[in-house]
Design an enzyme around this catalytic site. Structure first.
Site, short mmCIF file in Angstrom:
data_model
loop_
_atom_site.label_atom_id
_atom_site.label_comp_id
_atom_site.label_asym_id
_atom_site.label_seq_id
_atom_site.Cartn_x
_atom_site.Cartn_y
_atom_site.Cartn_z
N SER A 98 11.03 -32.59 -30.43
CA SER A 98 9.74 -33.16 -30.99
C SER A 98 9.26 -32.12 -32.08
O SER A 98 8.79 -31.20 -31.66
CB SER A 98 9.04 -33.63 -29.94
OG SER A 98 7.78 -34.11 -30.38
N LYS A 103 12.95 -36.02 -33.22
CA LYS A 103 11.68 -37.11 -33.23
C LYS A 103 10.63 -36.39 -33.99
O LYS A 103 10.32 -35.07 -34.08
CB LYS A 103 11.17 -36.94 -31.54
CG LYS A 103 9.63 -37.70 -31.64
CD LYS A 103 9.47 -37.91 -30.18
CE LYS A 103 8.19 -37.54 -29.65
NZ LYS A 103 7.76 -37.81 -28.13
N LYS A 163 6.59 -36.77 -35.40
CA LYS A 163 5.50 -37.08 -35.29
C LYS A 163 4.65 -37.72 -36.65
O LYS A 163 5.11 -37.21 -37.58
CB LYS A 163 4.52 -36.00 -34.85
CG LYS A 163 4.61 -35.41 -33.44
CD LYS A 163 4.30 -36.49 -32.26
CE LYS A 163 4.69 -35.77 -30.90
NZ LYS A 163 4.05 -36.61 -30.07
N ASP A 169 7.02 -40.97 -33.51
CA ASP A 169 6.12 -41.15 -32.52
C ASP A 169 4.66 -40.92 -33.40
O ASP A 169 4.38 -39.96 -33.74
CB ASP A 169 6.23 -39.83 -31.44
CG ASP A 169 5.31 -40.11 -30.23
OD1 ASP A 169 4.49 -41.09 -30.15
OD2 ASP A 169 5.17 -39.10 -29.50
N GLU A 216 7.85 -44.71 -31.27
CA GLU A 216 7.23 -44.58 -30.17
C GLU A 216 5.41 -45.02 -30.30
O GLU A 216 5.09 -44.27 -31.27
CB GLU A 216 7.58 -43.13 -29.75
CG GLU A 216 6.75 -42.75 -28.36
CD GLU A 216 7.09 -41.28 -27.75
OE1 GLU A 216 8.16 -40.74 -28.41
OE2 GLU A 216 6.64 -40.70 -27.02
N ASP A 219 4.90 -45.22 -24.56
CA ASP A 219 5.03 -43.76 -23.68
C ASP A 219 3.36 -44.01 -23.13
O ASP A 219 3.26 -44.32 -22.09
CB ASP A 219 4.85 -42.58 -24.76
CG ASP A 219 4.32 -40.98 -24.29
OD1 ASP A 219 3.91 -41.19 -23.02
OD2 ASP A 219 4.54 -40.14 -25.04
N LYS A 232 7.67 -40.23 -18.42
CA LYS A 232 6.86 -38.60 -18.19
C LYS A 232 6.37 -38.73 -16.66
O LYS A 232 5.46 -39.69 -16.15
CB LYS A 232 5.77 -38.25 -19.01
CG LYS A 232 6.17 -38.18 -20.48
CD LYS A 232 4.96 -37.89 -21.45
CE LYS A 232 5.57 -37.75 -22.87
NZ LYS A 232 4.19 -37.79 -23.76
N GLY A 247 8.53 -35.55 -22.90
CA GLY A 247 7.76 -34.00 -22.72
C GLY A 247 6.42 -33.87 -22.94
O GLY A 247 5.82 -34.54 -23.51
#
Ligand code: OSB
Ligand code: MG
Length: 367
Positions: free
Chosen positions: A135, A161, A163, A188, A213, A238, A262, A290
């Site tokens: 990430s 991934k 952000k 995400d 996400e 998420d 998670k 995570g």
């Protein structure tokens, strides 16, 4: 298992590089290490709450309060059979899933040690190693971002991934896609958009992403359903999924075609396994999210991600990606096929480096 003593240790650990999301930048990760002593055994758990209420309403401070003033009082001197028994005892405490999950992890660790079985075998996970990705936080410029991605690809990560946040989305992701046409890529937003502002990320639909996400707010299940109608790319929730019930409702609403699991967010590993099972039946792929865990939470994530419906690579990177020094003696490393081995020793399969814990300790409390 008769509980003899419980210790909370608030930790603050420097990250190897800062981590920036739509809700802010951190240079160090704070967390709570929970140690439960029972029948001559010691179980460890990690509370995933962070210093600030940016990802979720829980913080190290709220979790400390809920643990110290409520959860620990329920457990002191009690005979706890298993995770289900523990969950029943804390069921009258509303919310605060990360606080609850930290203790539940320690109970799973104790159970495994008592039965001489790894968490993986207690959960029924089969895979000896699990597929993982990395990430990547927001960087100062798109050029910096490409450099960071290049380094992670050189480390061997097979899935990235990114952000995103308003103003730092289509440009950054297009640059990454142009540089790496075949890369397994996903994004995400950590709930940074609304149905209105999400119009700006419509072009992401043409960038061949694995998923998008949590674009909208955590309590916007219905709006995710509306947004999904505009996208070919699967949306993946998420923050919105805090229980099996939320997972079922999101699936029934077509608000989440993939689910990020998670354990911390959903109140523990048992609920995480139950969401996995529900999604398996509903044909919804899941992957393990995570929270920049220490070796304690990372070991739990690896055991969880070894279940069969964890179909996409998890946000479970190698220890090196996060911490120069960790609180476990064990450090998790990346295999050449972008996987990490699942621990096989009893319980979580980790041992604690007491000197590291002392070094990173902010405060401590025991009952
Ligand atoms: O939204 O998945 C998230 C880290 C902290 C809080 C929330 C998230 C994350 C990550 C990092 O994306 C995942 C990891 O590598 O641990
Ligand atoms: Mg996320």
């Amino acid at each position: 298992m008769k509980i003899e003593k419980i210790t909370l240790i608030h930790l603050k650990m420097p990250l190897v590089s800062h981590f920036e999301t739509s809700f802010g930048r951190i240079y160090a990760r704070e967390s709570i290490l929970i140690t439960v002593y029972a029948e001559g055994l010691v179980g460890y758990g990690e509370c995933a709450a962070d210093k600030d209420p940016g990802y979720a309403y829980e913080t190290v401070g709220t979790a400390w309060h809920i643990l110290k003033d409520f959860i620990l009082l329920e457990l002191q001197g009690q005979d706890i059979k298993d995770s289900a028994d523990y969950r029943a005892r804390v069921a009258n405490i509303k919310g605060h899933e990360m606080a609850k999950a930290g203790v539940e992890m320690a109970i799973w660790d104790l159970l495994g040690k008592k039965e001489n079985k790894s968490l993986q075998s207690l959960f029924g996970g089969g895979k000896p190693k699990v597929a993982v990705g990395v990430s990547v936080g927001l960087q100062d410029t798109p050029d910096d971002l490409l450099k960071v991605i290049e380094n992670y690809l050189a480390d061997g990560y097979g899935r990235v991934k990114l952000k995103i946040k308003p103003g730092r989305d289509v440009g950054d992701v297009s640059a990454a896609r142009e540089a790496y046409p075949d890369l397994k890529l996903q994004v995400d937003a950590n709930s940074a958009y609304t149905l209105e502002t999400a119009k700006a990320i419509q072009p992401l639909d043409d960038l061949d992403l694995l998923l998008i996400e949590q674009p909208l707010a955590e309590d916007d299940l219905w709006d995710h359903h509306i947004l999904q109608k505009r996208f070919e790319t699967p949306l993946c929730l998420d923050e919105s999924i805090i229980s099996v019930r939320h997972a079922r409702q999101a699936i029934e609403m077509d608000a989440s075609r993939i689910i990020n699991i998670k354990a911390g967010r959903v109140g523990g590993l048992s609920e995480a396994v139950a969401i996995h099972d529900l999604c398996y039946t509903a044909d919804i792929p899941v992957w393990c999210g995570g929270m920049l865990e220490t070796g304690v939470g990372r070991a739990a994530n690896l055991a969880l991600a070894s279940l069969p419906n964890f179909a996409l690579p998890g946000d479970i990177s190698a220890t090196d990606r996060y911490y120069a020094q960790d609180i476990t003696h064990e450090r998790f490393s990346l295999n050449s096929d972008s996987t990490i081995d699942v621990p096989t020793a009893p319980g979580l399969g980790i041992t604690i480096d007491d000197d590291a814990v002392k070094k990173f300790r902010v405060r401590e409390f025991s009952v």
